[in-house]
Write an enzyme that holds these catalytic residues in place. Structure first.
Site, PDB file in Angstrom:
ATOM      1  N   LYS A 123       7.237  -0.008   1.038  1.00 55.60           N
ATOM      2  CA  LYS A 123       7.684   1.265   1.381  1.00 55.60           C
ATOM      3  C   LYS A 123       8.751   1.882   0.506  1.00 55.60           C
ATOM      4  O   LYS A 123       8.972   2.968   0.230  1.00 55.60           O
ATOM      5  CB  LYS A 123       8.545   0.881   2.710  1.00 55.60           C
ATOM      6  CG  LYS A 123       7.618   0.987   4.059  1.00 55.60           C
ATOM      7  CD  LYS A 123       8.420   1.069   5.215  1.00 55.60           C
ATOM      8  CE  LYS A 123       7.719   0.861   6.583  1.00 55.60           C
ATOM      9  NZ  LYS A 123       8.501   0.888   7.704  1.00 55.60           N
ATOM     10  N   LYS A 206      -4.507  -0.011   6.736  1.00 55.33           N
ATOM     11  CA  LYS A 206      -4.027  -0.117   8.033  1.00 55.33           C
ATOM     12  C   LYS A 206      -3.919   1.261   8.694  1.00 55.33           C
ATOM     13  O   LYS A 206      -3.409   1.997   7.912  1.00 55.33           O
ATOM     14  CB  LYS A 206      -2.662  -0.943   7.984  1.00 55.33           C
ATOM     15  CG  LYS A 206      -2.063  -1.327   9.312  1.00 55.33           C
ATOM     16  CD  LYS A 206      -0.789  -1.961   9.325  1.00 55.33           C
ATOM     17  CE  LYS A 206       0.337  -0.736   8.784  1.00 55.33           C
ATOM     18  NZ  LYS A 206       1.737  -1.338   9.027  1.00 55.33           N
ATOM     19  N   LYS A 209       1.213   4.999  11.618  1.00 54.02           N
ATOM     20  CA  LYS A 209       1.584   6.216  12.071  1.00 54.02           C
ATOM     21  C   LYS A 209       2.394   7.128  10.918  1.00 54.02           C
ATOM     22  O   LYS A 209       2.578   8.200  10.993  1.00 54.02           O
ATOM     23  CB  LYS A 209       2.629   6.156  12.974  1.00 54.02           C
ATOM     24  CG  LYS A 209       3.998   4.988  12.788  1.00 54.02           C
ATOM     25  CD  LYS A 209       4.758   4.675  14.019  1.00 54.02           C
ATOM     26  CE  LYS A 209       5.275   3.323  14.138  1.00 54.02           C
ATOM     27  NZ  LYS A 209       5.683   2.591  15.252  1.00 54.02           N
TER      28      LYS A 209
END
Ligand code: TYM
Length: 347
Positions: A123, A206, A209
């Site tokens: 991230k 994966k 969202k």
């Protein structure tokens, strides 16, 4: 670090898990988490489920979106089958024990442990100088979410495994440093056919969202037409389905659709390939779409109905927060005593 002696029987079994209200929920969240949370509700163990709004703001969320997503997340839990009377359902920020214990754990966890978290590396990426401090400390807050209730079992998808290992390390170090057997060494519960639902566009990624492509995921708010269209367009290969799972070894996209089918139908992936052996994707995809719509449409409809009355959702979250606080506060008080904080305020 030496492992403290643990006598598991001294800890009452208790389940805790959480979902971030940082965007709409996906089929991955449903199959990897929500659906399994509902199953756990019937196993005779106390179940505590949380919309982790404080985790969500580790990356920017507009206040209006955060509020809506938190309510939508709560609606998804209830629509999927969580009964707010049988389970405790609440949002994290209403129970300050999470933040308080999170701070204590910031002082237990080591910088090196946090720096090794793959989710932090993914991230923050190359731009880690610009990432929030909260994003780095996030797994210590996650450990606090779990251990504020002395939860013994945490159902999650595969991507949370490393964070749960860190939770165990934090519990062990706390117990060891203070010479107590206070926190349980929590067990991750990662089970079922869909512990890692992959993107519909790329079988090596994966379903998430935060993927920029909406075609890569099925959202719990998608209508029947959108679900069918996304499954029809899902990336696959030209081969038909094999008759055993071995035949899917190097076919990640095909394997993903089989896993999704299995989780939706409550079957094993082996049973799905046995049933559909030899089928082309032109045949299998419409069957999968029909199954997905039959499972997800009632949930979406119920979510929409619940979202029409946000005051009722807020009432449920408020009630759940009060019940959560009643469990967490005495545990936190004990933690303060163990750590050596003077507690003399009259309440
Ligand atoms: P989050 O919000 O990213 O995801 C919530 C849950 O959904 C699972 N999940 C998936 N499972 C299978 N396939 C996928 N593609 C997929 N995507 C998501 C996740 O594994 C998770 O179980 N750090 C957590 C939230 C959290 C938490 C906690 C969880 C905070 N505190 C305490 C358990 C206990 C997270 O970001 O999950």
């Amino acid at each position: 670090m030496s492992e403290p002696v643990q006598t598991p029987q001294t800890f009452t079994p208790r389940i805790f898990s959480g979902i971030q209200p940082s965007g709409g929920l996906t089929l991955g969240n449903y199959l990897g988490a929500l659906k399994r949370f509902v199953e756990k509700q019937d196993e005779g163990i106390e179940t505590i489920y949380c919309l982790v709004d404080m985790h969500a703001i580790t990356v920017w969320q507009s206040p209006a979106d955060l509020r809506r997503q938190t309510r939508e997340g709560a609606a998804a839990f209830i629509a999927a089958g969580i009964d707010p009377k049988r389970s405790i359902l609440f949002n994290q920020s209403q129970v300050s024990a999470h933040a308080e214990l999170g701070w204590i754990f910031n002082c237990v966890a080591r910088m090196g442990w946090m720096g090794r978290m793959t989710q932090w590396k993914d991230k923050a990426g190359k731009n880690s100088e610009n990432a929030s401090l909260g994003l780095f400390a996030y797994p210590a807050l996650m450990a606090a979410d779990i251990l504020a209730y002395k939860a013994t079992h945490v159902p999650v998808g595969e991507d949370q495994k490393q964070h749960l290992e860190l939770t165990r390390d934090i519990a062990a170090k706390f117990n060891n440093d203070y010479g107590v057997n206070f926190f349980p060494i929590t067990e991750p519960v990662i089970e079922g056919a869909a512990t890692r639902v992959m993107s519909l566009r790329d079988g090596s990624k994966k379903m998430s969202k935060s993927d920029p492509s909406d075609q890569s995921r099925i959202n719990l708010t998608d209508d029947a037409d959108a679900i069918a269209a996304k499954i029809r367009k899902a990336k696959t290969d030209p081969e038909p389905l094999p008759d055993t799972l071995d035949g899917l070894k190097d076919r990640p996209e095909a394997r993903n659709l089989v896993n999704i089918y299995a989780a939706l139908a409550g079957l094993t992936p082996a049973a799905v390939v046995a049933e559909h052996a030899g089928a082309q994707f032109g045949t299998f995809k419409p069957r999968l779409a029909e199954l997905a719509v039959s499972v997800l449409s009632p949930i979406t409809t119920e979510m929409n109905r619940l979202m029409a009355d946000p005051a009722e959702i807020d009432r449920i979250l408020g009630e759940g927060s009060a019940r959560a606080e009643a469990i967490a506060r005495p545990i936190l008080d004990e933690v303060y005593d163990i750590v050596g904080m003077v507690r003399s305020r009259q309440v």
